[in-house]
Design an enzyme around this catalytic site. Structure first.
Site, PDB file in Angstrom:
ATOM      1  NE  ARG A  71       3.945  -2.933  -6.842  1.00 53.43           N
ATOM      2  CZ  ARG A  71       3.465  -3.386  -5.702  1.00 53.43           C
ATOM      3  NH1 ARG A  71       3.206  -4.661  -5.541  1.00 53.43           N
ATOM      4  NH2 ARG A  71       3.284  -2.556  -4.694  1.00 53.43           N
ATOM      5  CE  LYS A 103      -1.044   2.396  -0.122  1.00 48.72           C
ATOM      6  NZ  LYS A 103       0.424   2.317   0.074  1.00 48.72           N
TER       7      LYS A 103
HETATM    8  C1  LIG Z   1       1.130   1.324   0.333  1.00 50.00           C
HETATM    9  C2  LIG Z   1       2.546   1.376   0.533  1.00 50.00           C
HETATM   10  C3  LIG Z   1       3.106   1.183   1.809  1.00 50.00           C
HETATM   11  C4  LIG Z   1       2.253   0.932   3.019  1.00 50.00           C
HETATM   12  O1  LIG Z   1       1.423   2.001   3.274  1.00 50.00           O
HETATM   13  P1  LIG Z   1       0.443   1.980   4.517  1.00 50.00           P
HETATM   14  O2  LIG Z   1      -0.352   3.228   4.352  1.00 50.00           O
HETATM   15  O3  LIG Z   1       1.315   1.972   5.731  1.00 50.00           O
HETATM   16  O4  LIG Z   1      -0.364   0.736   4.426  1.00 50.00           O
HETATM   17  C5  LIG Z   1       4.459   1.244   1.927  1.00 50.00           C
HETATM   18  N1  LIG Z   1       5.270   1.482   0.881  1.00 50.00           N
HETATM   19  C6  LIG Z   1       4.763   1.693  -0.360  1.00 50.00           C
HETATM   20  C7  LIG Z   1       5.691   1.974  -1.476  1.00 50.00           C
HETATM   21  C8  LIG Z   1       3.395   1.638  -0.567  1.00 50.00           C
HETATM   22  O5  LIG Z   1       2.897   1.816  -1.794  1.00 50.00           O
END
Ligand SMILES: *Cc1c(COP(=O)(O)O)cnc(C)c1O
Ligand code: SF4
Length: 451
Positions: free
Chosen positions: A159, A362
């Protein structure tokens, strides 16, 4: 039994003492006494954060050439330098250029390189923002950016476009707008406090945010993402953990990248967090020349679990502008997982993920274990390279789901099972159950009565 707790370890080395003294003489603050309690005071650490090359040079006995300084200054104009005295004290002066702490915290001219595929906001966080400061990407959880500042600016920060911009620290008014969105969106069950670093806020501010979120009935869990246990472990005070534990369930994710970051001070911080009943995860970023090595990563995950931190994610370094020198091929991550899975405890293995450019979220990546299959057999290989087969069932009645849950033989009773039903003699002793006697099923006399 020997207690392995490190209560009485002196968390103030001679090197740290020297740095503290030097910092004081640089800021000409000679009257205030430098002591362990100053060093361990997080506000002292923040007030003495190193933000310029001169101080850095003096503290580490380095002298950059004029040319190098010019380039460093250009880099810092893009993304500021900021390192806590504590984190700086971990740098090995003798070999600073290869030091993982130095590499993560000190600007490099490579940051000025912008490659063809680099992006300002590779995860498109700004596009999935219903309200400024809130990213709602996944259905049931949101990222709430409550701070734009960090104790230490990681050179590899995703970021970079935002972090370090002290002019845009969100105030209560902005955060209230985000909280209102969460309140009005019942599908959100998980709120991640992120930033910047949420724990750069004051205790009172953290308390207020958690209090406001906890009032929302559909917010089941709250998560805090913070690098303070790594770069400013003294931020984790008894007062802070007392505040956080009022709002359980709270989870905390931290960001250790290298085993050298796990020091007596950071262990002490992790102990406080764990003792307050706050489950911890760790998110590492795979960084070239910092931790792109199976041995380093194995040592890191072992140290983490020893300190009650579960390795959660290992991130492939993303496509943020100026990070090309940190990126590894995806194969490096796969190789690291290959060295962990099966070779060490399952809960030491993080999920290796690539955060999809453009905002897809992810995506987990794994070495391949399923090597072939037919209609009734799968062929797998294990961590040692043994090839094996698993025979699938000859008959399996698939459930054709038409969402007719009423008539489905699967129990869709998802509420918690009742635990408080009294059984046995307890049934007779309590006052809420009407039963007055217990009779065996096959009692002849009672059976006659029923007939
Ligand atoms: C990483 C992330 C999350 C949380 O993801 P988890 O896989 O639940 O840990 C939520 N929102 C955004 C935008 C993210 O980048
Ligand atoms: S702590 Fe996180 S948000 Fe802050 S600079 Fe490091 S990576 Fe970026």
């Amino acid at each position: 039994m020997t207690l392995r707790r490190e209560f009485n370890v002196p968390i103030y080395t001679a090197k740290q003492q020297k740095i503290a003294k030097e910092i004081n003489s640089i800021v000409k603050n000679n009257d205030s006494e430098i002591s362990i309690s100053n060093w361990k005071n997080w506000k002292w650490q923040i007030n003495h954060t190193i933000r310029d090359i001169n101080t850095f040079e003096k503290l580490l006995d380095i002298k950059f050439t004029h040319k190098k300084r010019k380039i460093l200054e250009l880099t810092m104009a893009k993304f500021p330098l900021s390192i806590t005295p504590y984190f700086l004290s971990l740098i090995n002066k003798e070999d600073y250029e290869n030091d993982p702490i130095f590499k993560q915290s000190f600007p490099s001219s490579s940051e000025l390189k912008v490659n063809k595929y680099d992006m300002k906001d590779p995860l498109a966080e700004d596009q999935d923002c219903p309200i400024p400061g809130l990213t709602h990407r996944y259905p049931d959880r949101v990222l709430l950016h409550v701070s734009n500042v960090c104790a230490m600016y990681c050179r590899h920060c995703t970021r970079k476009r935002k972090v370090g911009d002290i002019d845009s620290i969100p105030g209560k008014k902005e955060i209230s707008k985000c909280i209102k969105y969460i309140r009005n969106t019942p599908i959100i069950r998980d709120v991640l406090l992120s930033g910047g670093d949420p724990l750069m806020l004051s205790d009172e501010y953290v308390d207020w945010i958690l209090f406001e979120l906890r009032k929302i009935p559909h917010v089941e869990v709250i998560r805090i993402g913070t690098r303070t246990p790594v770069v400013l472990p003294y931020r984790i005070t008894n007062d802070l953990v007392q505040i956080i534990k009022k709002y359980h369930p709270i989870w905390l994710n931290t960001h250790f990248n290298h085993p050298r970051e796990i020091t007596s001070s950071s262990k002490e911080a992790l102990r406080k967090i764990a003792d307050a009943g706050i489950p911890m995860g760790n998110q590492s970023v795979l960084l070239a020349d910092v931790n792109d090595c199976p041995r380093i990563m194995k040592r890191l995950v072992h140290r983490l679990v020893q300190n009650r931190v579960r390795p959660y994610y290992l991130y492939q370094c993303d496509l943020t502008e100026g990070l090309s020198h940190f990126r590894t091929p995806v194969g490096k991550g796969s190789e690291i997982l290959e060295s962990l899975i099966g070779h060490t405890s399952g809960f030491c293995v993080p999920t290796y993920v690539i955060d999809a450019p453009g905002g897809g979220g992810k995506i987990p990546v794994m070495p391949t274990y399923l090597i072939s299959w037919s209609t009734n057999k799968v062929v797998l290989r294990n961590y040692e390279g043994i090839i094996t087969t698993y025979k699938e069932p000859d008959s399996y009645n698939p459930i054709f789901c038409e969402r007719n849950c009423q008539d489905c033989k699967l129990q869709l009773k998802l509420e918690e099972a009742e635990e408080s039903k009294a059984i046995g003699i307890g049934k007779l002793l309590n006052d809420f159950d009407k039963e007055i006697s217990l009779v065996p099923n096959d009692n002849e006399r009672i059976n006659r009565r029923d007939n």
